[in-house]
Write an enzyme that holds these catalytic residues in place. Structure first.
Site, PDB file in Angstrom:
ATOM      1  N   LEU A  78      30.185  -7.411  62.019  1.00  0.00           N
ATOM      2  CA  LEU A  78      29.226  -6.675  61.213  1.00  0.00           C
ATOM      3  C   LEU A  78      28.260  -5.975  62.163  1.00  0.00           C
ATOM      4  CD1 LEU A  78      28.274  -9.352  58.492  1.00  0.00           C
ATOM      5  CD2 LEU A  78      29.781  -7.369  58.183  1.00  0.00           C
ATOM      6  N   ASP A  79      27.768  -4.800  61.769  1.00  0.00           N
ATOM      7  CA  ASP A  79      26.757  -4.124  62.566  1.00  0.00           C
ATOM      8  C   ASP A  79      25.571  -5.059  62.784  1.00  0.00           C
ATOM      9  OD1 ASP A  79      28.330  -1.877  62.482  1.00  0.00           O
ATOM     10  OD2 ASP A  79      27.062  -0.770  61.078  1.00  0.00           O
ATOM     11  N   ARG A  80      24.862  -4.842  63.876  1.00  0.00           N
ATOM     12  CA  ARG A  80      23.729  -5.713  64.217  1.00  0.00           C
ATOM     13  C   ARG A  80      22.732  -5.820  63.065  1.00  0.00           C
ATOM     14  NH1 ARG A  80      18.613  -5.214  66.440  1.00  0.00           N
ATOM     15  NH2 ARG A  80      18.809  -2.950  66.499  1.00  0.00           N
ATOM     16  N   THR A  82      23.262  -5.263  59.855  1.00  0.00           N
ATOM     17  CA  THR A  82      23.871  -5.625  58.574  1.00  0.00           C
ATOM     18  C   THR A  82      23.892  -7.146  58.445  1.00  0.00           C
ATOM     19  OG1 THR A  82      25.297  -3.673  58.620  1.00  0.00           O
ATOM     20  CG2 THR A  82      25.936  -5.439  57.138  1.00  0.00           C
ATOM     21  N   ARG A 184      27.991   3.571  56.247  1.00  0.00           N
ATOM     22  CA  ARG A 184      26.760   4.301  56.551  1.00  0.00           C
ATOM     23  C   ARG A 184      27.019   5.805  56.631  1.00  0.00           C
ATOM     24  NH1 ARG A 184      24.741   0.963  61.733  1.00  0.00           N
ATOM     25  NH2 ARG A 184      23.011   2.452  61.633  1.00  0.00           N
TER      26      ARG A 184
END
Length: 251
Positions: A78-80, A82, A184
Protein backbone atom coordinates in the site's frame (compact mmCIF):
# COMPACT_ATOMS: atom_id res chain seq x y z
CA UNK A 1 20.79 -6.21 4.44
CA UNK A 2 21.42 -9.83 3.50
CA UNK A 3 23.84 -12.52 4.60
CA UNK A 4 24.83 -15.60 2.63
CA UNK A 5 24.10 -19.21 3.50
CA UNK A 6 26.45 -21.99 2.37
CA UNK A 7 26.02 -22.31 -1.38
CA UNK A 8 25.74 -18.56 -1.91
CA UNK A 9 22.02 -18.16 -1.16
CA UNK A 10 21.34 -14.73 0.33
CA UNK A 11 18.96 -14.47 3.26
CA UNK A 12 17.70 -11.29 4.89
CA UNK A 13 19.48 -10.22 8.06
CA UNK A 14 17.08 -9.81 10.98
CA UNK A 15 16.37 -6.21 11.97
CA UNK A 16 16.78 -5.26 15.60
CA UNK A 17 13.54 -3.69 16.81
CA UNK A 18 12.85 -1.80 20.01
CA UNK A 19 10.22 -3.10 22.46
CA UNK A 20 8.06 -0.14 21.43
CA UNK A 21 8.29 -1.09 17.74
CA UNK A 22 7.42 -4.72 18.51
CA UNK A 23 4.39 -3.65 20.55
CA UNK A 24 3.35 -1.20 17.82
CA UNK A 25 3.36 -3.70 14.95
CA UNK A 26 1.75 -6.44 17.03
CA UNK A 27 -1.04 -3.97 17.74
CA UNK A 28 -1.78 -3.77 14.00
CA UNK A 29 -2.76 -7.44 13.64
CA UNK A 30 -6.19 -7.97 12.08
CA UNK A 31 -6.01 -11.73 11.59
CA UNK A 32 -3.48 -14.52 11.99
CA UNK A 33 -3.41 -18.27 11.45
CA UNK A 34 -0.71 -20.83 10.64
CA UNK A 35 -0.19 -19.55 7.10
CA UNK A 36 -1.15 -15.88 6.87
CA UNK A 37 -0.90 -12.68 8.87
CA UNK A 38 -2.96 -9.60 8.01
CA UNK A 39 -2.36 -6.13 9.41
CA UNK A 40 -4.24 -2.83 9.48
CA UNK A 41 -1.50 -0.54 8.20
CA UNK A 42 -1.67 3.05 9.44
CA UNK A 43 -1.12 6.00 7.12
CA UNK A 44 2.46 7.29 7.18
CA UNK A 45 4.12 3.86 7.37
CA UNK A 46 5.97 2.72 4.23
CA UNK A 47 5.35 -0.88 3.18
CA UNK A 48 8.87 -1.31 1.81
CA UNK A 49 11.83 0.75 0.68
CA UNK A 50 11.32 3.77 2.91
CA UNK A 51 13.98 6.41 3.37
CA UNK A 52 15.41 7.71 6.63
CA UNK A 53 15.74 6.15 10.06
CA UNK A 54 12.16 4.89 10.49
CA UNK A 55 11.64 1.18 9.91
CA UNK A 56 9.28 0.08 7.13
CA UNK A 57 6.46 -2.38 7.68
CA UNK A 58 8.54 -5.03 5.91
CA UNK A 59 11.27 -4.53 8.51
CA UNK A 60 8.81 -4.43 11.41
CA UNK A 61 7.61 -7.90 10.37
CA UNK A 62 10.74 -9.28 12.07
CA UNK A 63 8.67 -8.92 15.26
CA UNK A 64 6.76 -12.04 14.13
CA UNK A 65 9.77 -14.17 13.11
CA UNK A 66 10.54 -17.34 15.04
CA UNK A 67 14.19 -17.71 16.14
CA UNK A 68 16.30 -18.62 13.13
CA UNK A 69 13.32 -18.36 10.77
CA UNK A 70 12.32 -15.86 8.10
CA UNK A 71 9.85 -13.08 8.80
CA UNK A 72 6.40 -13.08 7.15
CA UNK A 73 6.50 -11.99 3.50
CA UNK A 74 4.47 -9.08 2.15
CA UNK A 75 2.13 -10.23 -0.62
CA UNK A 76 1.21 -6.75 -1.85
CA UNK A 77 1.91 -3.14 -0.90
CA UNK A 78 0.00 0.00 0.00
CA UNK A 79 1.19 3.56 -0.59
CA UNK A 80 2.84 5.10 2.46
CA UNK A 81 -0.11 7.43 3.10
CA UNK A 82 -2.80 4.80 2.41
CA UNK A 83 -4.20 2.96 5.43
CA UNK A 84 -5.90 -0.41 5.64
CA UNK A 85 -5.69 -4.16 5.10
CA UNK A 86 -2.33 -5.55 4.03
CA UNK A 87 -1.56 -9.26 3.73
CA UNK A 88 1.56 -11.30 4.49
CA UNK A 89 2.39 -15.00 4.22
CA UNK A 90 4.05 -16.84 7.09
CA UNK A 91 5.32 -19.78 5.02
CA UNK A 92 7.08 -20.09 1.67
CA UNK A 93 4.32 -22.28 0.13
CA UNK A 94 1.66 -19.79 1.23
CA UNK A 95 3.67 -16.93 -0.25
CA UNK A 96 3.96 -18.78 -3.56
CA UNK A 97 0.26 -19.57 -3.76
CA UNK A 98 -0.84 -16.07 -2.79
CA UNK A 99 1.66 -14.45 -5.15
CA UNK A 100 0.29 -16.49 -8.07
CA UNK A 101 -3.29 -15.66 -7.08
CA UNK A 102 -2.44 -11.96 -6.99
CA UNK A 103 -0.86 -12.12 -10.44
CA UNK A 104 -3.93 -13.98 -11.74
CA UNK A 105 -6.15 -11.18 -10.34
CA UNK A 106 -7.91 -13.49 -7.93
CA UNK A 107 -7.67 -10.87 -5.17
CA UNK A 108 -10.60 -8.50 -4.62
CA UNK A 109 -9.62 -5.15 -3.10
CA UNK A 110 -12.12 -2.58 -1.88
CA UNK A 111 -11.04 0.96 -0.99
CA UNK A 112 -12.79 4.02 0.43
CA UNK A 113 -11.87 7.52 -0.74
CA UNK A 114 -13.08 11.05 -0.07
CA UNK A 115 -12.99 13.06 -3.30
CA UNK A 116 -13.77 16.62 -4.36
CA UNK A 117 -15.57 18.66 -5.61
CA UNK A 118 -18.54 16.25 -5.41
CA UNK A 119 -19.82 12.99 -6.85
CA UNK A 120 -18.45 11.87 -10.25
CA UNK A 121 -20.74 11.82 -13.25
CA UNK A 122 -21.91 9.16 -13.71
CA UNK A 123 -21.98 8.23 -10.02
CA UNK A 124 -20.66 4.75 -10.76
CA UNK A 125 -18.68 3.17 -13.54
CA UNK A 126 -15.26 2.06 -14.80
CA UNK A 127 -12.20 4.22 -15.42
CA UNK A 128 -10.22 2.51 -18.20
CA UNK A 129 -7.11 4.61 -18.80
CA UNK A 130 -3.57 3.30 -19.46
CA UNK A 131 -0.84 4.56 -17.14
CA UNK A 132 2.91 5.02 -17.46
CA UNK A 133 5.63 5.62 -14.90
CA UNK A 134 7.31 9.03 -14.90
CA UNK A 135 10.57 9.46 -12.94
CA UNK A 136 11.38 12.97 -11.74
CA UNK A 137 14.60 12.92 -9.77
CA UNK A 138 14.07 10.64 -6.78
CA UNK A 139 10.29 10.81 -7.11
CA UNK A 140 8.08 8.52 -9.22
CA UNK A 141 4.71 9.54 -10.60
CA UNK A 142 2.13 7.75 -12.71
CA UNK A 143 0.62 9.51 -15.72
CA UNK A 144 -2.35 8.77 -17.95
CA UNK A 145 -1.09 8.03 -21.44
CA UNK A 146 -2.21 6.86 -24.87
CA UNK A 147 -2.74 3.10 -25.29
CA UNK A 148 0.03 2.97 -27.93
CA UNK A 149 2.62 4.68 -25.70
CA UNK A 150 5.67 2.36 -25.40
CA UNK A 151 5.43 2.40 -21.58
CA UNK A 152 1.62 2.13 -21.36
CA UNK A 153 0.22 -0.30 -18.78
CA UNK A 154 -3.50 -1.20 -19.11
CA UNK A 155 -5.29 0.03 -15.98
CA UNK A 156 -8.94 -0.31 -14.90
CA UNK A 157 -10.69 0.94 -11.77
CA UNK A 158 -14.33 0.52 -10.80
CA UNK A 159 -15.98 3.15 -8.62
CA UNK A 160 -19.30 3.67 -6.87
CA UNK A 161 -20.58 6.73 -5.02
CA UNK A 162 -21.65 5.85 -1.48
CA UNK A 163 -22.58 9.37 -0.33
CA UNK A 164 -22.29 12.92 -1.66
CA UNK A 165 -22.71 16.50 -0.48
CA UNK A 166 -21.95 19.74 -2.33
CA UNK A 167 -18.16 19.82 -2.61
CA UNK A 168 -17.31 16.24 -1.61
CA UNK A 169 -18.21 12.58 -2.04
CA UNK A 170 -17.35 9.23 -0.48
CA UNK A 171 -16.50 6.58 -3.06
CA UNK A 172 -16.04 2.82 -2.96
CA UNK A 173 -13.24 1.76 -5.31
CA UNK A 174 -12.31 -1.60 -6.83
CA UNK A 175 -9.04 -1.61 -8.78
CA UNK A 176 -9.11 -4.39 -11.38
CA UNK A 177 -5.40 -3.88 -12.00
CA UNK A 178 -2.73 -2.99 -9.46
CA UNK A 179 -0.61 -0.20 -10.87
CA UNK A 180 1.28 2.16 -8.59
CA UNK A 181 -0.91 5.14 -7.55
CA UNK A 182 -3.62 3.80 -9.89
CA UNK A 183 -6.69 4.95 -7.95
CA UNK A 184 -5.15 8.34 -7.23
CA UNK A 185 -4.31 9.05 -10.87
CA UNK A 186 -7.56 7.63 -12.27
CA UNK A 187 -9.69 9.77 -9.99
CA UNK A 188 -7.63 12.87 -10.75
CA UNK A 189 -8.10 12.11 -14.46
CA UNK A 190 -11.90 12.37 -14.09
CA UNK A 191 -11.51 15.61 -12.10
CA UNK A 192 -12.32 13.99 -8.77
CA UNK A 193 -8.92 13.85 -7.03
CA UNK A 194 -8.67 12.29 -3.60
CA UNK A 195 -8.74 14.78 -0.73
CA UNK A 196 -5.33 15.36 0.82
CA UNK A 197 -3.47 14.06 -2.24
CA UNK A 198 -1.14 16.98 -2.89
CA UNK A 199 0.86 14.98 -5.46
CA UNK A 200 -2.10 14.58 -7.82
CA UNK A 201 -4.08 17.74 -7.17
CA UNK A 202 -6.25 16.74 -4.23
CA UNK A 203 -7.78 19.45 -2.05
CA UNK A 204 -6.09 20.00 1.32
CA UNK A 205 -9.20 21.67 2.75
CA UNK A 206 -12.68 20.25 2.06
CA UNK A 207 -15.72 22.40 2.87
CA UNK A 208 -13.68 24.21 5.51
CA UNK A 209 -12.26 21.02 7.06
CA UNK A 210 -8.60 20.01 6.79
CA UNK A 211 -7.74 16.79 4.95
CA UNK A 212 -4.79 15.75 7.15
CA UNK A 213 -3.35 13.29 4.60
CA UNK A 214 -4.35 11.20 1.60
CA UNK A 215 -7.96 10.17 2.31
CA UNK A 216 -7.64 6.65 0.86
CA UNK A 217 -8.26 3.50 2.91
CA UNK A 218 -8.02 -0.18 1.93
CA UNK A 219 -11.21 -1.33 3.63
CA UNK A 220 -11.49 -4.97 2.53
CA UNK A 221 -9.48 -7.73 0.93
CA UNK A 222 -10.77 -11.10 -0.33
CA UNK A 223 -8.39 -13.80 -1.58
CA UNK A 224 -7.92 -17.57 -1.93
CA UNK A 225 -6.69 -18.90 1.41
CA UNK A 226 -3.73 -21.31 1.11
CA UNK A 227 -5.71 -23.89 3.11
CA UNK A 228 -8.68 -23.62 0.74
CA UNK A 229 -11.72 -21.45 0.30
CA UNK A 230 -11.90 -17.68 0.19
CA UNK A 231 -10.94 -15.41 3.08
CA UNK A 232 -12.31 -11.87 3.44
CA UNK A 233 -10.78 -9.37 5.85
CA UNK A 234 -12.00 -5.87 6.67
CA UNK A 235 -10.57 -2.86 8.49
CA UNK A 236 -12.65 0.18 9.53
CA UNK A 237 -11.43 3.62 8.42
CA UNK A 238 -8.91 5.14 10.86
CA UNK A 239 -9.94 7.92 13.20
CA UNK A 240 -8.75 10.83 11.04
CA UNK A 241 -10.69 9.65 7.99
CA UNK A 242 -13.79 8.68 9.98
CA UNK A 243 -13.71 12.12 11.57
CA UNK A 244 -13.60 13.89 8.19
CA UNK A 245 -16.39 11.66 6.83
CA UNK A 246 -18.54 12.65 9.81
CA UNK A 247 -17.72 16.37 9.59
CA UNK A 248 -18.62 16.39 5.88
CA UNK A 249 -21.89 14.57 6.47
CA UNK A 250 -20.84 11.57 4.35
CA UNK A 251 -21.31 8.95 7.04
Amino acid sequence: MCSAKPGGVKVPTPVQLSPEEVAFVRGLVLYEDAEILALNKPAGLSSQGGRGQVHTLDELLWAFAKPGKARPRLIHRLDRDTSGVILTAKTKPAAGLLGKALMARRFSKIYLAIVTPGAPEPKGGVIDLPLRRDEQGREAYMRVCAPDHPDAEPSRSRYRTLAAVPGAALLELDPETGRMHQLRVHLAAIDRPIAGDARYGGALVVNGHTAPRLMLHARALAFPHPAGGTKRLEAPPPADMADLIAKLGLG
